[in-house]
Write a protein that holds these residues in place. Structure first.
Motif, short mmCIF file in Angstrom:
data_model
loop_
_atom_site.label_atom_id
_atom_site.label_comp_id
_atom_site.label_asym_id
_atom_site.label_seq_id
_atom_site.Cartn_x
_atom_site.Cartn_y
_atom_site.Cartn_z
N TYR A 110 -26.83 -1.17 14.99
CA TYR A 110 -25.62 -0.40 15.29
C TYR A 110 -24.68 -0.41 14.10
CZ TYR A 110 -27.02 -0.73 20.18
OH TYR A 110 -27.70 -0.64 21.35
N ALA A 111 -23.90 0.67 13.99
CA ALA A 111 -22.87 0.70 12.97
C ALA A 111 -21.78 -0.29 13.34
CB ALA A 111 -22.29 2.11 12.87
N ALA A 112 -21.24 -0.97 12.37
CA ALA A 112 -20.20 -1.94 12.66
C ALA A 112 -19.30 -2.07 11.45
CB ALA A 112 -20.84 -3.30 13.01
N GLY A 113 -18.32 -2.96 11.52
CA GLY A 113 -17.44 -3.20 10.39
C GLY A 113 -16.05 -2.66 10.63
N ILE A 114 -15.09 -3.12 9.81
CA ILE A 114 -13.72 -2.65 9.96
C ILE A 114 -13.63 -1.21 9.47
CG2 ILE A 114 -12.74 -4.95 9.74
CD1 ILE A 114 -12.02 -4.22 6.84
N SER A 115 -12.60 -0.51 9.92
CA SER A 115 -12.43 0.89 9.50
C SER A 115 -12.04 0.94 8.03
CB SER A 115 -11.36 1.56 10.36
OG SER A 115 -10.09 1.03 10.04
N PHE A 116 -12.30 2.09 7.43
CA PHE A 116 -11.96 2.31 6.02
C PHE A 116 -10.46 2.12 5.83
CE2 PHE A 116 -11.84 5.68 2.45
CZ PHE A 116 -11.88 4.69 1.49
N ASN A 117 -9.67 2.68 6.76
CA ASN A 117 -8.22 2.56 6.68
C ASN A 117 -7.78 1.10 6.69
OD1 ASN A 117 -5.49 2.34 8.37
ND2 ASN A 117 -5.45 4.26 7.25
N GLN A 118 -8.37 0.30 7.58
CA GLN A 118 -8.01 -1.11 7.68
C GLN A 118 -8.44 -1.87 6.43
OE1 GLN A 118 -6.08 -2.48 10.20
NE2 GLN A 118 -6.00 -4.16 8.73
N TYR A 119 -9.56 -1.47 5.86
CA TYR A 119 -10.06 -2.09 4.63
C TYR A 119 -9.04 -1.92 3.50
CZ TYR A 119 -13.12 -2.66 0.52
OH TYR A 119 -13.68 -3.05 -0.67
N LEU A 120 -8.43 -0.73 3.42
CA LEU A 120 -7.42 -0.48 2.39
C LEU A 120 -6.12 -1.24 2.71
CD1 LEU A 120 -7.97 3.37 1.90
CD2 LEU A 120 -8.81 1.51 0.45
N ILE A 121 -5.74 -1.23 3.99
CA ILE A 121 -4.52 -1.94 4.40
C ILE A 121 -4.64 -3.43 4.06
CG2 ILE A 121 -3.16 -2.71 6.40
CD1 ILE A 121 -2.57 0.15 5.73
N ASN A 122 -5.80 -4.02 4.31
CA ASN A 122 -6.01 -5.44 4.01
C ASN A 122 -5.79 -5.75 2.54
OD1 ASN A 122 -6.62 -5.82 6.67
ND2 ASN A 122 -8.84 -6.07 6.39
N GLN A 123 -6.15 -4.79 1.68
CA GLN A 123 -5.93 -5.00 0.24
C GLN A 123 -4.45 -4.94 -0.10
OE1 GLN A 123 -8.79 -2.94 -2.49
NE2 GLN A 123 -9.63 -2.11 -0.58
N LEU A 124 -3.70 -4.11 0.63
CA LEU A 124 -2.25 -4.03 0.38
C LEU A 124 -1.58 -5.37 0.64
CD1 LEU A 124 -1.19 -0.59 1.94
CD2 LEU A 124 -1.36 -1.16 -0.49
N ASN A 125 -2.15 -6.16 1.55
CA ASN A 125 -1.56 -7.46 1.89
C ASN A 125 -1.56 -8.43 0.70
OD1 ASN A 125 -1.16 -6.60 4.51
ND2 ASN A 125 -3.12 -7.43 5.25
N THR A 126 -2.38 -8.14 -0.29
CA THR A 126 -2.47 -9.04 -1.46
C THR A 126 -1.53 -8.60 -2.58
OG1 THR A 126 -4.24 -7.75 -2.51
CG2 THR A 126 -4.90 -9.45 -0.92
N ILE A 127 -0.81 -7.49 -2.36
CA ILE A 127 0.07 -6.94 -3.40
C ILE A 127 1.53 -7.19 -3.02
CG2 ILE A 127 0.76 -4.83 -4.62
CD1 ILE A 127 -2.05 -3.73 -4.02
N ASN A 128 2.34 -7.55 -4.01
CA ASN A 128 3.75 -7.85 -3.76
C ASN A 128 4.55 -6.55 -3.66
OD1 ASN A 128 6.10 -9.28 -3.43
ND2 ASN A 128 6.43 -9.64 -5.63
N LEU A 129 4.94 -6.17 -2.43
CA LEU A 129 5.70 -4.94 -2.19
C LEU A 129 6.90 -5.26 -1.31
CD1 LEU A 129 2.70 -2.62 -1.24
CD2 LEU A 129 3.95 -2.54 -3.41
N ASP A 130 8.01 -4.56 -1.54
CA ASP A 130 9.13 -4.74 -0.60
C ASP A 130 8.84 -3.92 0.66
OD1 ASP A 130 9.96 -2.04 -0.98
OD2 ASP A 130 11.20 -2.62 -2.70
N ASP A 131 9.69 -4.05 1.67
CA ASP A 131 9.43 -3.41 2.97
C ASP A 131 9.28 -1.91 2.85
OD1 ASP A 131 9.50 -5.87 4.11
OD2 ASP A 131 11.53 -5.69 4.94
N GLU A 132 10.17 -1.27 2.07
CA GLU A 132 10.11 0.19 1.93
C GLU A 132 8.84 0.61 1.21
OE1 GLU A 132 13.57 3.19 1.00
OE2 GLU A 132 12.66 2.58 -0.93
N GLU A 133 8.50 -0.08 0.14
CA GLU A 133 7.28 0.25 -0.62
C GLU A 133 6.03 0.06 0.24
OE1 GLU A 133 8.68 -0.91 -5.17
OE2 GLU A 133 7.83 -2.44 -3.85
N ARG A 134 6.04 -1.00 1.03
CA ARG A 134 4.87 -1.24 1.88
C ARG A 134 4.72 -0.14 2.92
NH1 ARG A 134 1.08 -4.78 3.17
NH2 ARG A 134 0.32 -4.72 5.30
#
Length: 464
Positions: free
Chosen positions: A89-113
């Motif tokens: 079966y196909a599985a795994g997190i969505s592409f969108n969530q995969y990108l969002i998870n990477q944003l968590n490692t970047i220092n952004l203020d609330d507006e930028e995030r």
């Protein structure tokens, strides 16, 4: 007809759904226990309008007399090797969530995030952001209460474009390729490739190599090295995440064709031959009703419910039996029709074949054959193929014989593959070559076949 249309994995899901919804249907081997013939006389109150007539149900119709359900024996030629394989079966997190998870490692203020997450949400399946930044600015204001200018959005977009896979968040093909090149270590060929894409993208896409040599004051070898770097890039960085998921769904072949002692052997995937039987508990409930001296209205309502579930189970088992027979019969007719091809793997041996040819052979409707051909795969010694790919129309050669359009396409593909890439053959030239080989087809037909095979026009096949 709906069951016939389902490929193996979808069929397994449908089977699972039916087992969950119908408690009278069970999977696995039934206990080897035959039923008394008088089960057909469970209902003995036919004079009561609320009761069920005795001849309305015969339990013997729902259970076989041995451990093997009767429909399973109808098609014994299935592949036992597949029985224990897990469904991929196909599985795994969505592409969108995969990108969002990477944003968590970047220092952004609330507006930028918030802006970054909105931009990620605008990334399409190919990995691009196709909407103008002015539209995104408006949407941020109306939907997120974030009031910023285009420059601010462009700054955050640069951050999004640093995410993986490289090239993500680009607004155009040239920007996508440039982003990927700039991630690579600098070298003369990389730097030249970036310059070509930034300053001469139109010349590059149209393969105007002479203009590129002139404009950038470079040699053919330097241009060839730069183009080589560009050709290594991925024009659709989101493409690997099929259906917006990180993991692509696997194909499960519905049939397998093997060559044994010079003869073709067809088998149906064992996962299309489930073992089903009626619940023993349900038959015990019927026996209890039969033996009861006094039969209440609640008991009668229960028996009616049981009958409905048994009918549904019987129908489903019969439908699966018919599905198996139809699938096997259709594929067998196709295999026999294309015997020469399946024995050799030579696509030039594929005979012209339309749906009606097979429908006439097995005395079935064209729509039934179409349902099998359009959604089923067959595993052959030459790879796993979609069955509909074996169908093609006929054309006459110079000898007046019917030949498959697939045969002509194969020859056309070979001629184009072997052409001089510095001087690619035009459609007129290809038509002349095919005519010399005994296939008199018009230039427009050559163009049609070339487009169907996703082969570009001569100018775009040119190489230096």
């Amino acid at each position: 007809m709906k069951l016939i249309q389902l490929p193996t994995q979808a069929f397994e899901q449908r089977l699972k759904q039916e087992l969950e919804e119908n408690p009278a249907l069970e999977s696995g081997k039934a206990e080897s226990e035959s039923l008394d013939e008088d089960y057909g006389e469970v209902y003995d109150e036919s004079s009561d309008n609320e009761s069920i007539a005795a001849d309305e149900i015969n339990i013997d119709d729902y259970l076989s007399d041995d451990e093997t359900p009767d429909y399973r024996t109808q098609i014994s030629n299935y592949s036992a090797d597949d029985d224990d394989k897990k469904v991929p079966y196909a599985a795994g997190i969505s592409f969108n969530q995969y990108l969002i998870n990477q944003l968590n490692t970047i220092n952004l203020d609330d507006e930028e995030r918030a802006i970054a997450e909105f931009l990620v949400g605008s990334v399409d399946e190919s990995g691009y952001i196709r909407r103008p930044l002015s539209d995104i600015v408006d949407d941020l204001a109306f939907t997120q209460n974030i009031y910023v200018d285009e420059e601010k959005v462009k700054k955050v977009l640069k951050t999004v474009q640093e995410l993986d896979p490289p090239g993500i968040g680009a607004r155009s093909l040239d920007e996508c390729l440039i982003i990927q090149l700039k991630r690579k270590p600098s070298s003369p060929s990389i730097d030249l490739a970036i310059a070509i894409l930034e300053k001469s993208f139109d010349h590059f896409t149209k393969k105007h190599y002479d203009k590129l040599l002139q404009k950038h004051h470079i040699s053919e070898e330097e241009l060839k090295a730069a183009i080589g770097e560009i050709e290594k890039l991925n024009p659709k960085p989101g493409g690997a995440y099929s259906g917006n998921n990180r993991i692509v769904e696997h194909i499960v072949p519905d049939f397998s064709i093997r060559i044994v002692d010079g003869e073709l052997e067809l088998s149906l995937n064992g996962r299309n031959a489930p073992e089903l039987h009626v619940s023993k508990e349900y038959t015990n409930m019927l026996e209890g009703y039969k033996n009861a001296k006094e039969k209440s209205k609640d008991q009668k309502d229960t028996v009616l419910f049981i009958k409905q579930k048994l009918d549904a189970a019987k129908w489903f088992i019969d439908a699966i039996k018919q599905r198996q027979q139809t699938l096997y019969m259709t594929m067998k007719a196709i295999m026999d029709y294309q015997k020469e091809y399946f024995l050799t793997g030579d696509e030039r041996k594929l005979k012209p074949m339309i749906l009606k040819d097979i429908a006439d052979r097995i005395n079935m409707d064209v729509s039934t054959v179409s349902r099998v051909a359009n959604s089923k795969y067959v595993d052959t010694p030459y790879g796993t193929k979609l069955i509909k790919d074996y169908f093609s129309e006929a054309m006459k050669n110079e000898q007046g014989e019917d030949v498959s359009t697939k045969e002509i396409k194969k020859i056309l593909e070979t001629v184009i593959r072997d052409e001089d890439k510095k001087k690619p053959l035009t459609d007129d030239s290809l038509a002349k070559i095919l005519k010399e080989k005994g296939y008199p087809i018009a230039r427009r037909t050559v163009a049609k076949y070339r487009e169907q095979m996703d082969i570009p026009v001569a100018r775009l096949r040119k190489k230096i």
